[in-house]
Design a protein around this motif. Structure first.
Motif, PDB file in Angstrom:
ATOM      1  N   GLU A  72       0.821  -1.208   0.000  1.00 31.50           N
ATOM      2  CA  GLU A  72       0.000   0.000   0.000  1.00 31.50           C
ATOM      3  C   GLU A  72       0.859   1.265   0.000  1.00 31.50           C
ATOM      4  OE1 GLU A  72      -2.787   2.143   3.329  1.00 31.50           O
ATOM      5  OE2 GLU A  72      -3.142   0.001   2.950  1.00 31.50           O
ATOM      6  N   HIS A  73       1.935   1.262   0.773  1.00 31.07           N
ATOM      7  CA  HIS A  73       2.759   2.456   0.919  1.00 31.07           C
ATOM      8  C   HIS A  73       3.962   2.497  -0.022  1.00 31.07           C
ATOM      9  CE1 HIS A  73       0.930   4.333   4.510  1.00 31.07           C
ATOM     10  NE2 HIS A  73       0.518   3.101   4.757  1.00 31.07           N
ATOM     11  N   LEU A  74       4.455   1.340  -0.463  1.00 34.34           N
ATOM     12  CA  LEU A  74       5.664   1.312  -1.283  1.00 34.34           C
ATOM     13  C   LEU A  74       5.403   0.913  -2.723  1.00 34.34           C
ATOM     14  CD1 LEU A  74       8.117  -0.494   1.190  1.00 34.34           C
ATOM     15  CD2 LEU A  74       7.633   1.952   0.993  1.00 34.34           C
ATOM     16  N   GLY A  75       4.186   0.473  -3.030  1.00 37.16           N
ATOM     17  CA  GLY A  75       3.904  -0.057  -4.352  1.00 37.16           C
ATOM     18  C   GLY A  75       4.246   0.920  -5.466  1.00 37.16           C
ATOM     19  N   ALA A  76       4.937   0.412  -6.479  1.00 39.08           N
ATOM     20  CA  ALA A  76       5.318   1.209  -7.654  1.00 39.08           C
ATOM     21  C   ALA A  76       5.672   0.242  -8.768  1.00 39.08           C
ATOM     22  CB  ALA A  76       6.503   2.129  -7.332  1.00 39.08           C
ATOM     23  N   ASP A  77       5.688   0.754  -9.993  1.00 43.54           N
ATOM     24  CA  ASP A  77       6.042  -0.086 -11.141  1.00 43.54           C
ATOM     25  C   ASP A  77       7.481  -0.583 -11.006  1.00 43.54           C
ATOM     26  OD1 ASP A  77       3.546   0.382 -12.204  1.00 43.54           O
ATOM     27  OD2 ASP A  77       4.219   2.009 -13.515  1.00 43.54           O
ATOM     28  N   GLY A  78       7.708  -1.793 -11.515  1.00 38.14           N
ATOM     29  CA  GLY A  78       9.066  -2.323 -11.530  1.00 38.14           C
ATOM     30  C   GLY A  78       9.554  -2.852 -10.206  1.00 38.14           C
ATOM     31  N   GLY A  79       8.638  -3.182  -9.299  1.00 35.75           N
ATOM     32  CA  GLY A  79       9.038  -3.699  -7.999  1.00 35.75           C
ATOM     33  C   GLY A  79       9.698  -5.065  -8.105  1.00 35.75           C
ATOM     34  N   ALA A  80      10.433  -5.433  -7.069  1.00 39.72           N
ATOM     35  CA  ALA A  80      11.134  -6.713  -7.053  1.00 39.72           C
ATOM     36  C   ALA A  80      11.011  -7.362  -5.688  1.00 39.72           C
ATOM     37  CB  ALA A  80      12.611  -6.518  -7.406  1.00 39.72           C
ATOM     38  N   LEU A  81      11.000  -8.685  -5.693  1.00 37.26           N
ATOM     39  CA  LEU A  81      11.096  -9.474  -4.478  1.00 37.26           C
ATOM     40  C   LEU A  81      12.530  -9.965  -4.347  1.00 37.26           C
ATOM     41  CD1 LEU A  81       7.810 -11.577  -4.791  1.00 37.26           C
ATOM     42  CD2 LEU A  81       8.196  -9.590  -3.315  1.00 37.26           C
ATOM     43  N   LEU A 346       6.606   5.597   6.657  1.00 41.18           N
ATOM     44  CA  LEU A 346       6.699   7.019   6.997  1.00 41.18           C
ATOM     45  C   LEU A 346       7.744   7.707   6.129  1.00 41.18           C
ATOM     46  CD1 LEU A 346       6.487   7.095  10.905  1.00 41.18           C
ATOM     47  CD2 LEU A 346       4.716   7.705   9.254  1.00 41.18           C
ATOM     48  N   ALA A 347       8.889   7.063   5.944  1.00 42.40           N
ATOM     49  CA  ALA A 347       9.944   7.646   5.113  1.00 42.40           C
ATOM     50  C   ALA A 347       9.478   7.790   3.663  1.00 42.40           C
ATOM     51  CB  ALA A 347      11.200   6.786   5.184  1.00 42.40           C
ATOM     52  N   ALA A 348       8.771   6.780   3.156  1.00 40.84           N
ATOM     53  CA  ALA A 348       8.291   6.834   1.773  1.00 40.84           C
ATOM     54  C   ALA A 348       7.249   7.928   1.589  1.00 40.84           C
ATOM     55  CB  ALA A 348       7.706   5.478   1.372  1.00 40.84           C
ATOM     56  N   ASP A 349       6.332   8.056   2.552  1.00 36.21           N
ATOM     57  CA  ASP A 349       5.282   9.063   2.436  1.00 36.21           C
ATOM     58  C   ASP A 349       5.837  10.480   2.557  1.00 36.21           C
ATOM     59  OD1 ASP A 349       3.523   7.006   2.160  1.00 36.21           O
ATOM     60  OD2 ASP A 349       2.758   7.091   4.213  1.00 36.21           O
ATOM     61  N   ALA A 350       6.988  10.633   3.245  1.00 35.49           N
ATOM     62  CA  ALA A 350       7.584  11.963   3.401  1.00 35.49           C
ATOM     63  C   ALA A 350       8.488  12.343   2.244  1.00 35.49           C
ATOM     64  CB  ALA A 350       8.389  12.010   4.705  1.00 35.49           C
ATOM     65  N   ALA A 351       8.832  11.379   1.400  1.00 36.75           N
ATOM     66  CA  ALA A 351       9.779  11.637   0.311  1.00 36.75           C
ATOM     67  C   ALA A 351       9.083  12.328  -0.856  1.00 36.75           C
ATOM     68  CB  ALA A 351      10.394  10.321  -0.159  1.00 36.75           C
ATOM     69  N   GLU A 374      16.411   8.381  11.160  1.00 33.22           N
ATOM     70  CA  GLU A 374      16.016   9.725  11.595  1.00 33.22           C
ATOM     71  C   GLU A 374      14.578   9.736  12.110  1.00 33.22           C
ATOM     72  OE1 GLU A 374      16.410  13.737  12.463  1.00 33.22           O
ATOM     73  OE2 GLU A 374      17.907  12.236  11.956  1.00 33.22           O
ATOM     74  N   ILE A 375      13.695   9.011  11.429  1.00 32.72           N
ATOM     75  CA  ILE A 375      12.298   8.950  11.879  1.00 32.72           C
ATOM     76  C   ILE A 375      12.211   8.266  13.242  1.00 32.72           C
ATOM     77  CG2 ILE A 375      10.061   7.882  11.402  1.00 32.72           C
ATOM     78  CD1 ILE A 375      10.594   8.405   8.435  1.00 32.72           C
ATOM     79  N   ARG A 376      12.961   7.191  13.426  1.00 29.90           N
ATOM     80  CA  ARG A 376      12.931   6.531  14.731  1.00 29.90           C
ATOM     81  C   ARG A 376      13.479   7.463  15.812  1.00 29.90           C
ATOM     82  NH1 ARG A 376      15.583   3.198  18.461  1.00 29.90           N
ATOM     83  NH2 ARG A 376      17.601   3.618  17.503  1.00 29.90           N
ATOM     84  N   HIS A 377      14.508   8.225  15.496  1.00 29.86           N
ATOM     85  CA  HIS A 377      15.055   9.173  16.465  1.00 29.86           C
ATOM     86  C   HIS A 377      13.995  10.191  16.887  1.00 29.86           C
ATOM     87  CE1 HIS A 377      18.033  11.791  18.397  1.00 29.86           C
ATOM     88  NE2 HIS A 377      17.390  12.784  17.827  1.00 29.86           N
TER      89      HIS A 377
END
Length: 422
Positions: A72-81, A346-351, A374-377
């Protein structure tokens, strides 16, 4: 917690799970039951220990929610497992799956457990989405008494690491994860059954293999070692490509590829270090024709899982557990994966929506984007030091990120001024 709360039938384990997650995100030096209980203000570790061992909740169901949350938060074209393993150094012989075995964590044979993991990586970020504890065949799977003592379910049987990897890949694909590629290191690339299963599923792969791997060239008429192929390639066969931007700028290597076998879209991909000349080899397949640059990109994505391991161990205590039971191991690892996925989201949504170009990164004076550490800090400061003003927290955050941006700018300038031509 609202997302996974339904998997806990009673309020007590639900509250313990929330405290456990907050503890994983905290400044606690070690993320084991004793310190997490102290962090939560409990008088004893009993509630945390019950959460991992005896409480009624399904760690695999929570795992499924983590996977959906990541997509849901990281999905994008060209993803890999990405499949890989990591070791957990242990003492004694009671911990499920423990024995003297090689682990990359120590770089040698040590008394350890080994977990096989699946990561999901896109241009927005990467995180761990599944896990399997490896049980050695002779020292564990042939010893029913030892299996019972460690709480291993009766239905669990010996499976090779590539087989465990395939199970996780198949589960992810069946759940609708859109990942047209799979990548992994030699331990998985050398397994023909795993590669065949991926081809049957129509999923492309770029899998590392040993230099001694024998491949068929000349339309299948000649069988030859991979390193011999590399030695016979003309200078014109090599192309320079970057596998992506690292902390210090673009990571350039020389690459060559050659069609192998008799079927379509099978290739041997060869990477050459520009400085040392060291070679690395990959077997590749795709359901449709793809350019060399795409195979190079996926080969570079493989290192994302190493970053996941580093973040999971360094930030949220992946290897801090002190449990021996099969169920306890899976529950701790699952909650760690949830904490990591939360930070990554959180990092992805802030980028920014689009990644900055190399040209921009070499000149920008803006702070780097928010990172998982940084987010954990920031979160730990909010949870543990409410007296500190938010403005002061953000002031320090900006200072750290501007300082990191200055270092990055210097590295990118050095790389771009010496950027190869042709």
């Amino acid at each position: 917690m609202a997302r996974i709360a339904g998997h806990f039938g009673r309020v007590e384990p639900r509250a313990s799970a929330r405290s456990y997650l907050l503890g994983l995100l905290s400044r606690a030096e070690r993320k084991n039951c004793w310190q997490l209980a102290e962090q939560a203000g409990l008088a004893r570790p009993g509630p945390m220990q019950r959460l991992l061992r005896y409480a009624r909740w399904d760690a695999d169901a929570v795992r499924d929610d983590i996977r959906a949350y990541a997509v849901e938060h990281l999905g994008a074209d060209g993803g890999a497992l990405i499949v890989d393993e990591t070791g957990f150094l242990k003492k004694g012989r009671a911990s499920a799956g423990v024995q003297r075995q090689y682990t990359g964590t120590a770089g040698r044979i040590e008394n350890s457990q080994v977990g096989v993991f699946l990561a999901y990586a896109t241009s927005r970020g990467r995180t761990l989405i599944d896990r399997r504890l490896y049980l050695p065949e002779h020292s564990w799977c042939a010893d029913a008494e030892r299996l019972h003592a460690a709480g291993v379910p009766d239905e669990v049987q010996f499976q090779t690491k590539p087989r465990l990897a395939w199970e996780m890949i198949a589960v992810a694909l069946d759940a609708g994860v859109e990942a047209p590629w799979v990548t992994g290191d030699e331990a998985y690339g050398q397994d023909p059954q795993l590669r065949a299963a991926l081809e049957a599923r129509g999923t492309g792969y770029v899998m590392a293999v040993a230099c001694s791997t024998r491949v068929q060239i000349n339309h299948g008429r000649t069988t030859i070692r991979a390193d011999t192929v590399a030695g016979r390639l003309p200078a014109t066969a090599w192309q320079r490509h970057s596998v992506g931007n690292g902390a210090k700028g673009p990571r350039y290597y020389d690459w060559a590829w050659i069609h192998i076998g008799t079927g379509s879209h099978h290739h041997l991909l060869i990477r050459r270090n520009r400085t040392t000349g060291e070679l690395a080899f990959y077997l590749c397949w795709s359901p449709t024709e793809v350019p060399l640059a795409e195979l190079v990109r996926i080969a570079g994505v493989r290192w994302s899982i190493e970053e996941c391991f580093q973040a999971a161990k360094g930030q949220v205590g992946l290897d801090h557990y002190q449990v021996r039971h099969w169920t306890s191991w899976h529950r701790h690892i699952t909650l760690v994966m949830l904490a990591l996925a939360f930070l990554t989201a959180l990092a992805a949504d802030a980028a920014p929506d689009r990644p900055a170009s190399t040209h921009h990164l070499a000149r920008s004076r803006d702070p780097i984007t928010l990172t998982v550490p940084e987010i954990r800090h920031l979160l730990t400061a909010v949870f543990n030091s409410p007296a500190v003003a938010a403005a002061r927290l953000l002031q320090w955050s900006n200072w750290r990120r501007r300082h990191q941006a200055t270092a990055r700018r210097s590295h990118y300038r050095r790389r771009t001024t010496s950027k190869p031509t042709g």
